[in-house]
Scaffold this motif. Structure first.
Motif, mmCIF file in Angstrom:
data_model
loop_
_atom_site.group_PDB
_atom_site.id
_atom_site.type_symbol
_atom_site.label_atom_id
_atom_site.label_comp_id
_atom_site.label_asym_id
_atom_site.label_seq_id
_atom_site.Cartn_x
_atom_site.Cartn_y
_atom_site.Cartn_z
ATOM 1 N N ALA A 149 -10.776 -31.547 10.379
ATOM 2 C CA ALA A 149 -9.421 -31.481 10.912
ATOM 3 C C ALA A 149 -9.232 -30.214 11.743
ATOM 4 O O ALA A 149 -9.701 -29.128 11.394
ATOM 5 N N VAL A 150 -8.517 -30.370 12.857
ATOM 6 C CA VAL A 150 -8.152 -29.241 13.714
ATOM 7 C C VAL A 150 -6.637 -29.226 13.838
ATOM 8 O O VAL A 150 -6.016 -30.266 14.091
ATOM 9 N N TRP A 151 -6.036 -28.073 13.649
ATOM 10 C CA TRP A 151 -4.585 -27.980 13.739
ATOM 11 C C TRP A 151 -4.186 -26.727 14.503
ATOM 12 O O TRP A 151 -5.010 -25.852 14.736
ATOM 13 N N VAL A 152 -2.934 -26.673 14.918
ATOM 14 C CA VAL A 152 -2.436 -25.577 15.737
ATOM 15 C C VAL A 152 -1.333 -24.837 14.989
ATOM 16 O O VAL A 152 -0.444 -25.458 14.405
ATOM 17 N N ALA A 153 -1.395 -23.512 15.009
ATOM 18 C CA ALA A 153 -0.325 -22.670 14.492
ATOM 19 C C ALA A 153 0.188 -21.811 15.643
ATOM 20 O O ALA A 153 -0.585 -21.070 16.256
ATOM 21 N N VAL A 154 1.464 -21.936 15.960
ATOM 22 C CA VAL A 154 2.063 -21.168 17.056
ATOM 23 C C VAL A 154 2.886 -20.035 16.451
ATOM 24 O O VAL A 154 3.854 -20.273 15.728
ATOM 25 N N SER A 155 2.492 -18.816 16.763
ATOM 26 C CA SER A 155 3.110 -17.672 16.096
ATOM 27 C C SER A 155 3.230 -16.489 17.057
ATOM 28 O O SER A 155 3.364 -16.665 18.262
ATOM 29 N N HIS A 156 3.140 -15.285 16.516
ATOM 30 C CA HIS A 156 3.452 -14.051 17.238
ATOM 31 C C HIS A 156 2.250 -13.108 17.258
ATOM 32 O O HIS A 156 1.329 -13.240 16.457
ATOM 33 N N GLY A 157 2.307 -12.134 18.164
ATOM 34 C CA GLY A 157 1.163 -11.264 18.385
ATOM 35 C C GLY A 157 0.661 -10.547 17.144
ATOM 36 O O GLY A 157 -0.520 -10.638 16.795
ATOM 37 N N ASP A 158 1.542 -9.803 16.464
ATOM 38 C CA ASP A 158 1.099 -9.055 15.290
ATOM 39 C C ASP A 158 0.685 -9.987 14.149
ATOM 40 O O ASP A 158 -0.234 -9.665 13.377
ATOM 41 N N ILE A 159 1.354 -11.123 14.032
ATOM 42 C CA ILE A 159 0.982 -12.093 12.997
ATOM 43 C C ILE A 159 -0.446 -12.584 13.234
ATOM 44 O O ILE A 159 -1.296 -12.583 12.323
ATOM 45 N N ILE A 160 -0.730 -13.005 14.453
ATOM 46 C CA ILE A 160 -2.053 -13.545 14.759
ATOM 47 C C ILE A 160 -3.118 -12.464 14.636
ATOM 48 O O ILE A 160 -4.213 -12.707 14.104
ATOM 49 N N LYS A 161 -2.820 -11.260 15.090
ATOM 50 C CA LYS A 161 -3.782 -10.157 14.943
ATOM 51 C C LYS A 161 -4.110 -9.901 13.476
ATOM 52 O O LYS A 161 -5.268 -9.656 13.120
ATOM 53 N N SER A 162 -3.104 -9.986 12.615
ATOM 54 C CA SER A 162 -3.352 -9.737 11.189
ATOM 55 C C SER A 162 -4.183 -10.851 10.563
ATOM 56 O O SER A 162 -5.021 -10.598 9.686
ATOM 57 N N ILE A 163 -3.979 -12.090 11.000
ATOM 58 C CA ILE A 163 -4.777 -13.213 10.503
ATOM 59 C C ILE A 163 -6.227 -13.082 10.968
ATOM 60 O O ILE A 163 -7.173 -13.292 10.191
ATOM 61 N N LEU A 164 -6.415 -12.729 12.229
ATOM 62 C CA LEU A 164 -7.765 -12.537 12.754
ATOM 63 C C LEU A 164 -8.476 -11.389 12.049
ATOM 64 O O LEU A 164 -9.674 -11.486 11.744
ATOM 65 N N ALA A 165 -7.757 -10.303 11.799
ATOM 66 C CA ALA A 165 -8.371 -9.166 11.106
ATOM 67 C C ALA A 165 -8.890 -9.587 9.741
ATOM 68 O O ALA A 165 -10.005 -9.236 9.343
ATOM 69 N N ASP A 166 -8.089 -10.353 9.014
ATOM 70 C CA ASP A 166 -8.522 -10.855 7.705
ATOM 71 C C ASP A 166 -9.757 -11.728 7.838
ATOM 72 O O ASP A 166 -10.728 -11.586 7.082
ATOM 73 N N ALA A 167 -9.748 -12.640 8.811
ATOM 74 C CA ALA A 167 -10.890 -13.546 8.982
ATOM 75 C C ALA A 167 -12.150 -12.793 9.376
ATOM 76 O O ALA A 167 -13.263 -13.199 9.021
ATOM 77 N N GLY A 169 -12.852 -9.836 8.335
ATOM 78 C CA GLY A 169 -13.192 -8.880 7.280
ATOM 79 C C GLY A 169 -12.817 -7.460 7.638
ATOM 80 O O GLY A 169 -13.367 -6.497 7.082
ATOM 81 N N MET A 170 -11.860 -7.297 8.550
ATOM 82 C CA MET A 170 -11.417 -5.984 8.988
ATOM 83 C C MET A 170 -10.249 -5.501 8.128
ATOM 84 O O MET A 170 -9.372 -6.272 7.761
ATOM 85 N N HIS A 171 -10.235 -4.216 7.846
ATOM 86 C CA HIS A 171 -9.081 -3.618 7.188
ATOM 87 C C HIS A 171 -7.892 -3.676 8.140
ATOM 88 O O HIS A 171 -8.055 -3.601 9.364
ATOM 89 N N LEU A 172 -6.691 -3.798 7.591
ATOM 90 C CA LEU A 172 -5.495 -3.840 8.422
ATOM 91 C C LEU A 172 -5.383 -2.614 9.329
ATOM 92 O O LEU A 172 -4.832 -2.700 10.433
ATOM 93 N N ASP A 173 -5.925 -1.494 8.895
ATOM 94 C CA ASP A 173 -5.861 -0.278 9.716
ATOM 95 C C ASP A 173 -6.638 -0.414 11.026
ATOM 96 O O ASP A 173 -6.483 0.417 11.925
ATOM 97 N N LEU A 174 -7.452 -1.445 11.134
ATOM 98 C CA LEU A 174 -8.230 -1.660 12.354
ATOM 99 C C LEU A 174 -7.652 -2.771 13.225
ATOM 100 O O LEU A 174 -8.205 -3.066 14.282
ATOM 101 N N PHE A 175 -6.551 -3.372 12.815
ATOM 102 C CA PHE A 175 -6.102 -4.568 13.531
ATOM 103 C C PHE A 175 -5.574 -4.268 14.929
ATOM 104 O O PHE A 175 -5.511 -5.160 15.768
ATOM 105 N N GLN A 176 -5.239 -3.014 15.209
ATOM 106 C CA GLN A 176 -4.813 -2.673 16.565
ATOM 107 C C GLN A 176 -5.978 -2.696 17.557
ATOM 108 O O GLN A 176 -5.759 -2.579 18.774
ATOM 109 N N ARG A 177 -7.188 -2.855 17.085
ATOM 110 C CA ARG A 177 -8.331 -3.028 17.987
ATOM 111 C C ARG A 177 -8.339 -4.416 18.628
ATOM 112 O O ARG A 177 -9.064 -4.640 19.600
ATOM 113 N N LEU A 178 -7.572 -5.323 18.054
ATOM 114 C CA LEU A 178 -7.507 -6.690 18.570
ATOM 115 C C LEU A 178 -6.364 -6.821 19.571
ATOM 116 O O LEU A 178 -5.342 -6.135 19.454
#
Length: 235
Positions: A149-167, A169-178
């Protein structure tokens, strides 16, 4: 191993004027944002998505509706408060140029895990509820539609950056690199052992390969063969 396509909403009037919109009601896509959403919707039209889930805010609903208009078989937009914008509290509605002079600005830039917005939420709390929402929704859609299954989530910049950081394996303190631009596409496939980040902040390119079977959840040693040759996106 369901796959989520993370789409940031298109550019808004607040983005264009340098204002932190936050959860302010009535912030909509500007002309550029509507064009961006249309291009992203056309790009996603090659992917047979099983659901489109949106933040409750109007700019995300507008972007989601553009995506739905080019889909066949997805009849309804679902709203999830778990992926709504960060509660920026007293920062909401203020010019970014003014906020840059605040002491908290440097904390947000260099140690976001310690940042709590006055009268709002912390970035750590924002990340926790966004990840919980995405992972629960992903599991439910996989259970309903199968592992491909493929699905779409439409959200906001900081939200998506935080989800990507988790995926990643990055600490939240590094999420501004994204970086996550308006109407950009990022892709995460959640597996049984780990998430796989398939794309970050993309604006163009064929996505039809996302409809193919994912096969084994194991990482391909050496990189694997990759997807088949691109196909044309239907207009």
């Amino acid at each position: 191993m369901a796959t989520v396509i993370l789409v940031r909403h298109g550019r808004t009037t607040a983005n264009a004027s340098g204002v932190l919109a936050g959860r302010t009601a009535g912030v909509k896509l500007d002309k550029t944002g509507r064009e961006q959403a249309g291009r992203t919707a056309q790009r996603l039209s090659a992917v047979p998505v099983v659901a489109v889930i949106s933040s409750p805010l109007e700019r995300c609903r507008q972007t989601s509706r553009s995506i739905l208009e080019r889909q066949t078989g997805v009849a309804k937009l679902h709203v999830d408060a778990g992926i709504t914008e960060c509660d920026y509290g007293q920062w909401q509605g203020r010019a970014l140029s003014d906020l840059a002079a605040e002491d908290l600005w440097s904390v947000v830039q260099t140690q976001p895990s310690a940042a709590t917005f006055p009268g709002g939420e912390s970035l750590a709390a924002m990340q926790a509820r966004a990840i919980d929402s995405i992972r629960r929704r992903d599991g439910a859609l996989e259970g309903e539609h199968g592992p491909d299954a493929v699905w779409v989530a439409v959200s906001h910049g900081d939200i998506i950056k935080s989800i990507l950081a988790d995926a990643l394996g990055m600490h939240l303190d590094l999420f501004q690199r994204l970086n996550v631009d308006p109407a950009s596409v990022s892709i995460v496939r959640y597996g049984t052992t780990r998430p796989a980040v398939l794309a970050v902040n993309t604006h163009a390119g064929d996505l039809s390969w996302l409809g193919a079977s994912t096969g084994s959840a194991d990482a391909q040693v050496g990189g694997g063969a990759g997807p088949e040759a691109p196909v044309s996106v239907r207009s």
